[in-house]
Design a protein around this motif. Structure first.
Motif, PDB file in Angstrom:
ATOM      1  N   PRO A 118       5.897  -5.053 -14.693  1.00  0.00           N
ATOM      2  CA  PRO A 118       7.170  -4.911 -14.042  1.00  0.00           C
ATOM      3  C   PRO A 118       8.067  -5.640 -14.926  1.00  0.00           C
ATOM      4  O   PRO A 118       8.030  -6.151 -16.042  1.00  0.00           O
ATOM      5  CB  PRO A 118       7.083  -6.235 -12.859  1.00  0.00           C
ATOM      6  CG  PRO A 118       5.855  -7.103 -13.456  1.00  0.00           C
ATOM      7  CD  PRO A 118       4.873  -6.417 -14.213  1.00  0.00           C
ATOM      8  N   ARG A 143       0.806  -1.259   0.053  1.00  0.00           N
ATOM      9  CA  ARG A 143      -0.074  -0.071   0.003  1.00  0.00           C
ATOM     10  C   ARG A 143       0.902   1.087  -0.017  1.00  0.00           C
ATOM     11  O   ARG A 143       0.711   2.175  -0.672  1.00  0.00           O
ATOM     12  CB  ARG A 143      -0.848  -0.067   1.361  1.00  0.00           C
ATOM     13  CG  ARG A 143      -1.897   1.169   1.375  1.00  0.00           C
ATOM     14  CD  ARG A 143      -2.978   1.058   2.436  1.00  0.00           C
ATOM     15  NE  ARG A 143      -2.391   1.132   3.538  1.00  0.00           N
ATOM     16  CZ  ARG A 143      -1.906   0.103   4.447  1.00  0.00           C
ATOM     17  NH1 ARG A 143      -2.436  -1.153   4.151  1.00  0.00           N
ATOM     18  NH2 ARG A 143      -1.629   0.264   5.606  1.00  0.00           N
ATOM     19  N   CYS A 145       6.345 -10.432 -14.128  1.00  0.00           N
ATOM     20  CA  CYS A 145       5.486 -10.192 -15.265  1.00  0.00           C
ATOM     21  C   CYS A 145       4.664 -11.311 -15.766  1.00  0.00           C
ATOM     22  O   CYS A 145       3.586 -11.329 -16.071  1.00  0.00           O
ATOM     23  CB  CYS A 145       6.688  -9.920 -16.630  1.00  0.00           C
ATOM     24  SG  CYS A 145       6.277  -9.414 -18.070  1.00  0.00           S
ATOM     25  N   SER A 173       6.609   2.081  -3.256  1.00  0.00           N
ATOM     26  CA  SER A 173       6.501   2.553  -4.684  1.00  0.00           C
ATOM     27  C   SER A 173       6.370   1.637  -5.642  1.00  0.00           C
ATOM     28  O   SER A 173       5.989   0.400  -5.423  1.00  0.00           O
ATOM     29  CB  SER A 173       7.979   3.022  -4.974  1.00  0.00           C
ATOM     30  OG  SER A 173       9.182   1.863  -5.026  1.00  0.00           O
ATOM     31  N   LYS A 174       6.185   1.825  -6.882  1.00  0.00           N
ATOM     32  CA  LYS A 174       5.842   1.045  -8.007  1.00  0.00           C
ATOM     33  C   LYS A 174       6.829  -0.120  -8.152  1.00  0.00           C
ATOM     34  O   LYS A 174       6.504  -1.256  -8.123  1.00  0.00           O
ATOM     35  CB  LYS A 174       5.836   1.649  -9.548  1.00  0.00           C
ATOM     36  CG  LYS A 174       4.719   3.025  -9.561  1.00  0.00           C
ATOM     37  CD  LYS A 174       4.976   3.586 -11.051  1.00  0.00           C
ATOM     38  CE  LYS A 174       3.915   4.622 -11.006  1.00  0.00           C
ATOM     39  NZ  LYS A 174       3.968   5.469 -12.544  1.00  0.00           N
ATOM     40  N   ASN A 175       8.122   0.146  -7.830  1.00  0.00           N
ATOM     41  CA  ASN A 175       9.023  -0.779  -7.832  1.00  0.00           C
ATOM     42  C   ASN A 175       8.960  -1.917  -6.719  1.00  0.00           C
ATOM     43  O   ASN A 175       9.105  -2.992  -6.866  1.00  0.00           O
ATOM     44  CB  ASN A 175      10.574  -0.476  -8.010  1.00  0.00           C
ATOM     45  CG  ASN A 175      11.666  -1.539  -8.171  1.00  0.00           C
ATOM     46  OD1 ASN A 175      11.359  -2.290  -8.767  1.00  0.00           O
ATOM     47  ND2 ASN A 175      12.527  -1.270  -7.239  1.00  0.00           N
ATOM     48  N   LYS A 214       1.613 -11.741 -13.634  1.00  0.00           N
ATOM     49  CA  LYS A 214       0.681 -10.454 -13.881  1.00  0.00           C
ATOM     50  C   LYS A 214      -0.140 -11.114 -15.385  1.00  0.00           C
ATOM     51  O   LYS A 214      -1.380 -10.953 -15.391  1.00  0.00           O
ATOM     52  CB  LYS A 214       1.404  -9.351 -14.246  1.00  0.00           C
ATOM     53  CG  LYS A 214       0.324  -8.375 -14.661  1.00  0.00           C
ATOM     54  CD  LYS A 214       1.102  -6.940 -14.861  1.00  0.00           C
ATOM     55  CE  LYS A 214       0.173  -5.720 -15.312  1.00  0.00           C
ATOM     56  NZ  LYS A 214      -0.971  -5.516 -14.549  1.00  0.00           N
ATOM     57  N   ILE A 263      -3.323  -4.437 -10.195  1.00  0.00           N
ATOM     58  CA  ILE A 263      -2.930  -2.987  -9.704  1.00  0.00           C
ATOM     59  C   ILE A 263      -1.244  -2.884 -10.050  1.00  0.00           C
ATOM     60  O   ILE A 263      -0.935  -1.685 -10.359  1.00  0.00           O
ATOM     61  CB  ILE A 263      -2.942  -3.194  -8.004  1.00  0.00           C
ATOM     62  CG1 ILE A 263      -4.485  -3.048  -7.659  1.00  0.00           C
ATOM     63  CG2 ILE A 263      -2.386  -1.673  -7.483  1.00  0.00           C
ATOM     64  CD1 ILE A 263      -4.517  -3.452  -6.239  1.00  0.00           C
ATOM     65  N   VAL A 264      -0.695  -3.916 -10.138  1.00  0.00           N
ATOM     66  CA  VAL A 264       0.753  -3.939 -10.254  1.00  0.00           C
ATOM     67  C   VAL A 264       1.066  -3.609 -11.866  1.00  0.00           C
ATOM     68  O   VAL A 264       0.644  -4.181 -12.550  1.00  0.00           O
ATOM     69  CB  VAL A 264       1.567  -5.204 -10.067  1.00  0.00           C
ATOM     70  CG1 VAL A 264       3.010  -5.195 -10.549  1.00  0.00           C
ATOM     71  CG2 VAL A 264       1.345  -5.524  -8.618  1.00  0.00           C
ATOM     72  N   GLU A 265       1.926  -2.819 -12.153  1.00  0.00           N
ATOM     73  CA  GLU A 265       2.116  -2.035 -13.498  1.00  0.00           C
ATOM     74  C   GLU A 265       3.088  -2.999 -13.949  1.00  0.00           C
ATOM     75  O   GLU A 265       3.773  -3.793 -13.246  1.00  0.00           O
ATOM     76  CB  GLU A 265       2.738  -0.761 -13.390  1.00  0.00           C
ATOM     77  CG  GLU A 265       1.667   0.200 -12.969  1.00  0.00           C
ATOM     78  CD  GLU A 265       2.099   1.674 -13.221  1.00  0.00           C
ATOM     79  OE1 GLU A 265       3.350   1.714 -13.953  1.00  0.00           O
ATOM     80  OE2 GLU A 265       1.525   2.648 -12.519  1.00  0.00           O
ATOM     81  N   LYS A 306       6.226  -2.407  -5.137  1.00  0.00           N
ATOM     82  CA  LYS A 306       4.911  -3.056  -5.333  1.00  0.00           C
ATOM     83  C   LYS A 306       5.191  -4.544  -6.201  1.00  0.00           C
ATOM     84  O   LYS A 306       4.607  -5.504  -5.837  1.00  0.00           O
ATOM     85  CB  LYS A 306       4.056  -2.244  -6.011  1.00  0.00           C
ATOM     86  CG  LYS A 306       3.287  -1.447  -5.187  1.00  0.00           C
ATOM     87  CD  LYS A 306       2.129  -0.439  -5.754  1.00  0.00           C
ATOM     88  CE  LYS A 306       1.421   0.384  -4.996  1.00  0.00           C
ATOM     89  NZ  LYS A 306       1.986   1.311  -4.123  1.00  0.00           N
ATOM     90  N   SER A 307       5.949  -4.270  -7.118  1.00  0.00           N
ATOM     91  CA  SER A 307       6.301  -5.590  -8.010  1.00  0.00           C
ATOM     92  C   SER A 307       7.076  -6.494  -7.235  1.00  0.00           C
ATOM     93  O   SER A 307       7.087  -7.741  -7.479  1.00  0.00           O
ATOM     94  CB  SER A 307       6.973  -5.042  -9.394  1.00  0.00           C
ATOM     95  OG  SER A 307       8.121  -4.754  -8.805  1.00  0.00           O
TER      96      SER A 307
END
Length: 309
Positions: free
Chosen positions: A292, A255, A298, A258-260, A301, A288-290, A262-263
């Protein structure tokens, strides 16, 4: 009259020399790498002097030499507005082949006995649980050089971590602010975790090291709830099979991170949800995870999002 003729001859010779010099330099521009105005004028002057000082013969010899025999100084690169990746990737580049590829390394690690000295030298450059495991296998090698080298590498890893731990404990006694203490507690927990995760320590010491990791992470959490600290706490509790605590800290790290981060957290959190058979949460997590950079994340996801491409 003779003086006048001589003047006209010199004038004509000068004009011809200058014209030939200019003409030759214009043709030479294709062979000259640097094409600024100073270089052009310098070359015109040099050619003019050479042609002028060698009457008649210079008209033919000098231009011929510079245009035919003058070597290329270099090849001018085109000014691309963007990098032509396709052209670069198609270019045949000579490269020294590797002795061991990724697949070869995995196969070597899986062997029961390791006797290849070159392989040992290669894997010693990578600190990873698999390479440490391979080094420990080499302890039983009948090759003295391999066995002694494996002992030396493992001892080096362990000593480096122990020295850092000792240094941080000494530093801990001197710091005054709570923020500095929190940072040191986190670093100590990280170092103990590395010892456990990498498998550097003996089996008999694993419980002790894990307890030390937990002790310092709890001390850090008393001071700060930094997402990186929560992430480490989640991994520790997951290893100890304390699922509720692991889920709590991993969710907090996810929560706030950062994005990194989170992955990085996603696979651990997904493992907990999956074990609880909460598949909808797993799917939501990866939505939610961009996208990665880590190949394994990846793949997860794409799998949970239903992307088959």
């Amino acid at each position: 009259m003779n003086s006048l003729n001589l003047f006209f001859l010199l004038l004509i010779h000068t004009l011809i020399s200058l014209i030939l010099a200019i003409f030759t330099v214009i043709l030479l521009l294709k062979k000259i790498e640097r094409k600024n105005s100073f270089e052009v004028l310098k070359n015109i002057f040099i050619l003019f002097v050479l042609i002028f000082l060698i009457p008649v013969g210079g008209y033919f010899i000098i231009p011929f030499y510079f245009l035919i025999l003058f070597p290329k100084k270099g090849i001018s690169l085109p000014n691309y507005s963007e990098l032509p990746i396709k052209d670069i990737t198609m270019e045949k580049i000579k490269a020294k082949p590797r002795k061991f590829g990724e697949a070869a390394l995995i196969q070597f690690v899986k062997q029961k006995k390791l006797t290849n000295e070159n392989f040992m030298l290669v894997i010693s450059k990578f600190i990873h649980p698999l390479t440490v495991k391979a080094m420990k296998k080499a302890f039983a090698s009948t090759n003295d050089e391999v066995r002694l080298y494996a002992f030396a590498v493992i001892s080096k890893y362990e000593n480096e971590i122990n020295e850092k731990i000792e240094m941080l404990k000494q530093k801990l006694e001197k710091v005054k602010t709570e923020e500095e203490k929190g940072d040191i507690y986190y670093e100590l927990a990280n170092l103990y975790w590395d010892m456990y995760y990498l498998g550097i320590i003996d089996k008999e010491l694993e419980n002790f090291v894990l307890k030390e990791t937990e002790f310092y992470i709890e001390k850090a959490l008393e001071i700060t709830d930094n997402p990186e600290i929560c992430f480490l706490a989640g991994k520790i509790y997951l290893k100890k099979s304390q699922m509720e605590l692991a889920e709590k800290f991993l969710e907090e790290a996810f929560r706030k991170g950062s994005k990194n981060l989170k992955s990085k957290v996603a696979p651990y959190l997904a493992e907990i949800y999956f074990k609880k058979k909460n598949f909808s949460k797993v799917k939501k997590l990866f939505s939610i995870v961009e996208l990665p950079l880590q190949p394994d994340v990846c793949f997860m996801k794409k799998f949970w999002s239903g992307d088959t491409q």
